[in-house]
Design a protein around this motif. Structure first.
Motif, PDB file in Angstrom:
ATOM      1  N   GLY B 306       0.824  -1.197   0.000  1.00 21.33           N
ATOM      2  CA  GLY B 306       0.000   0.000   0.000  1.00 21.33           C
ATOM      3  C   GLY B 306       0.855   1.240   0.000  1.00 21.33           C
ATOM      4  N   ALA B 308       0.758   5.462   1.656  1.00 23.00           N
ATOM      5  CA  ALA B 308       0.053   6.365   2.570  1.00 23.00           C
ATOM      6  C   ALA B 308       0.826   7.660   2.718  1.00 23.00           C
ATOM      7  N   MET B 330      -1.923  -2.427   6.077  1.00 24.38           N
ATOM      8  CA  MET B 330      -2.561  -2.743   4.794  1.00 24.38           C
ATOM      9  C   MET B 330      -1.925  -3.989   4.189  1.00 24.38           C
ATOM     10  N   SER B 336      -7.938  -0.382   3.323  1.00 28.90           N
ATOM     11  CA  SER B 336      -7.459   0.986   3.528  1.00 28.90           C
ATOM     12  C   SER B 336      -8.468   1.843   4.285  1.00 28.90           C
ATOM     13  N   THR B 337      -9.759   1.624   4.049  1.00 29.48           N
ATOM     14  CA  THR B 337     -10.761   2.442   4.737  1.00 29.48           C
ATOM     15  C   THR B 337     -10.665   2.255   6.251  1.00 29.48           C
ATOM     16  N   ALA B 340      -7.260   3.736   7.599  1.00 29.27           N
ATOM     17  CA  ALA B 340      -7.263   5.201   7.680  1.00 29.27           C
ATOM     18  C   ALA B 340      -7.994   5.672   8.930  1.00 29.27           C
ATOM     19  N   MET B 359      -4.631   7.240   1.705  1.00 30.31           N
ATOM     20  CA  MET B 359      -3.900   6.006   1.414  1.00 30.31           C
ATOM     21  C   MET B 359      -4.621   5.171   0.367  1.00 30.31           C
ATOM     22  N   ASP B 361      -4.681   0.906  -0.667  1.00 29.25           N
ATOM     23  CA  ASP B 361      -4.122  -0.403  -0.327  1.00 29.25           C
ATOM     24  C   ASP B 361      -3.735  -1.171  -1.587  1.00 29.25           C
TER      25      ASP B 361
END
Lengths: 382, 382
Positions: B306, B308, B330, B336-337, B340, B359, B361
């Motif tokens: 990922g 970020a 990740m 990612s949701t 974060a 970010m 993923d």
């Protein structure tokens, strides 16, 4: 190497290391479940097949756990721990291979532990014992402060090594391409995750003291250059004429210039701390910062997880955030001895880096590993 | 929040997050097995009971997974993704709570994705739309370069934002306590983990270009101060009179001074890249470096795991190595949701930090979250 030793170990490490997940039951099933949900939910506007073309292969994340097989690389594990006194480092005799890892270990949570290193590199054979002796003196100096706590112990150990002309920190630090000395240092405690660091300072007598002053001040974490020197003057940290740092060692051993000094500690209350100091690499670009002043790259500490610091070509540590990665893996349950070995192997394979690491996990187990020719280090538990 | 939704999700996240291990079957058993081995092996010189005193409690590692329960904190998830055009950010209307997370997502591995932010902070309400418009322009500029790759896209987006006087990077950057501008920037690509960064430069027209030049050069990762400017002059990176960066915004909005600009991208070949640029915090100490030039703190990218980047009070990101931690999580399989949301919650709870993150993923899913009052950001997939 518990990963291949028993099923329990494999399950444990599989949890911590994403790279191993595809081999474990449940992963594929879960993936299918999620894909089905996406279709049922009416949101699947695109559909990428599970098997992709050779031009765009699926890349599994490379973690420390990927590197668990042994190799003929020049990586050695440090000496067995002597719990009553410091142990001398392997001074280069014997083949450059893995040694038998120590252990299994009892839980050492309640015992203070201090590990000190004087840098990984390729010093002349005649200087190795001198460096090892300097590290032993630093271990003694740090150990005397251990009753005050882990932070005081690592500060005392690193401050002692900054006065040793045989080590690349403060007095005896190597020169940049302008023939000047620029010093980096960092310190962190793992309870509140407070950190302080300085980069490219020229006139601070003990850079680790300035890093500690920044940690105590708490407003910033990293100051560099003239701004850092100004902070030192305004906070009563000793400054000096830069000529004090220059010895004739820099010219004699110009090729050995990627070492750092550092110390990690875990006190009887379970608090962790780390401190590092360095002159950086020989002929570095003016203003270059290595891993030593960077939290996560050159050092990291978090109580309940572990503490680590590195030495070597700093750029490799920076690109991998290697000390943070090591602490995360220790926090996930991998023993420090295994993390240390895999971390230096990861450093070599992923970015072609050279260096070494010392660390202590949350159970108080110390470890050291390096892939350079030599690393002076010592440890004490008790 | 798959952790509490179904058993498969719980097992998946349990593997990645050490903190959850004690709740899973097998962990306690393995611990006992290891303890028994220690005794049988004849090495158990000390024995620390499993239950320790209140003065020295067992501290479980605090990971992002510890923060999975919802709270009434002022953390909001960004808008639903619009796959055909960029989506405007929530401009502050409504209560400061979690919004419903988007998803479940299909696998987006083969689709390019670009996410851009213009900083998290507390700008005057009248300026928020101006900032959002600047971010949309940067998204357009970056998207035009996406066919060349993720690295080119993030560089174009950040270079565009460095010219926007409403954002805190290059032109319009905030002042330090000497009334001067000192700029930080960083860039990283996730395929070979190459990175370049600059800190506290005063006269480089586009700091992100200098960071890119350092990445291409490959010898160092981070240069600061006058040394970085010298590198720019010797490598044909544009320099300028520092007065060019000063606008009247710095004096009007002096209180809003912890924002950064940044972009993350994931191209159709699965390559990831990130770039950031900032003027740092208002009235910062001269020579102070924040998270933006630090790999792992302010940005991180690794293909297959990922990418970020963060914005906010940099010291919190530095102490947590938060972008590296997000990428590791990740890589361990957390979407990612979720990463974060938990990351900004972790930032607030562990070190009292304010800020936001964007970010993507390894499946190409974008996400953004922030715990400050406002963050201008936008994204595009397609």
């Amino acid at each position: 190497m518990a990963l291949h030793r028993d099923a329990a170990g494999a399950v444990e490490h599989g949890r911590a290391l994403g790279a191993l997940r595809p081999r474990l039951p449940g992963w594929q099933l879960h993936d299918q479940v999620r894909s089905q949900r996406a279709v049922r939910g009416g949101r699947a506007r695109v559909w990428v097949p599970r098997l992709r073309s050779a031009a765009s292969p699926i890349r599994r994340p490379r973690r420390l756990g990927d590197l668990c097989h042994r190799s003929a690389q020049s990586i050695r594990l440090g000496p067995r721990v002597d719990r009553t006194s410091s142990g001398p480092a392997d001074l280069g005799a014997g083949p450059a291979r893995w040694q038998t890892p120590p252990g299994p270990w009892p839980t050492l949570c309640g015992m203070p532990c201090l590990v000190v290193h004087g840098g990984a590199g390729t010093p002349p054979a005649a200087e190795r014992q001198e460096r090892q002796d300097a590290v032993e003196r630093a271990l003694d100096a740090g150990w005397k402060e251990m009753r005050l706590g882990a932070l005081e112990a690592v500060l005392a150990a690193v401050r002692c090594m900054e006065d040793e002309p045989s080590l690349n920190a403060a007095v005896g630090a190597c020169l940049n391409r302008d023939g000047e000395i620029e010093l980096d240092a960092g310190v962190m405690e793992g309870t509140q995750l407070r950190a302080g660091a300085v980069g490219a300072v020229k006139d601070v007598r003990h850079p680790v003291d300035l890093a500690h002053a920044i940690l105590r001040d708490g407003q910033h974490v990293l100051l560099c250059g003239e701004g850092a020197s100004r902070f030192a003057r305004e906070h009563a940290v000793e400054t000096c004429d830069p000529v004090l740092f220059i010895t004739d060692r820099q010219l004699r051993n110009w090729w050995d210039a990627a070492d750092t000094v550092g110390a990690v500690a875990h006190d009887e209350r379970g608090r962790t701390a780390v401190a590092v100091s360095t002159g950086g690499t020989y002929r570095k670009w003016p203003g270059r910062l290595g891993d030593s002043p960077l939290v996560g790259a050159g050092f990291y500490a978090e109580d309940g997880m572990g503490v680590a610091c590195g030495t070597g070509i700093g750029e490799g540590f920076m690109r991998l955030c290697l000390c943070h990665l090591a602490v995360v893996e220790m926090g996930h349950g991998m023993p420090s001895t295994e993390v240390a070995q895999k971390a230096v192997q990861h450093l070599a394979r992923r970015v072609g880096g050279l260096g070494g690491m010392i660390m202590i996990d949350s159970s108080g187990r110390p470890a050291a590993a390096w892939n350079s020719e030599f690393m002076a280090w010592s440890q004490r538990i008790g």
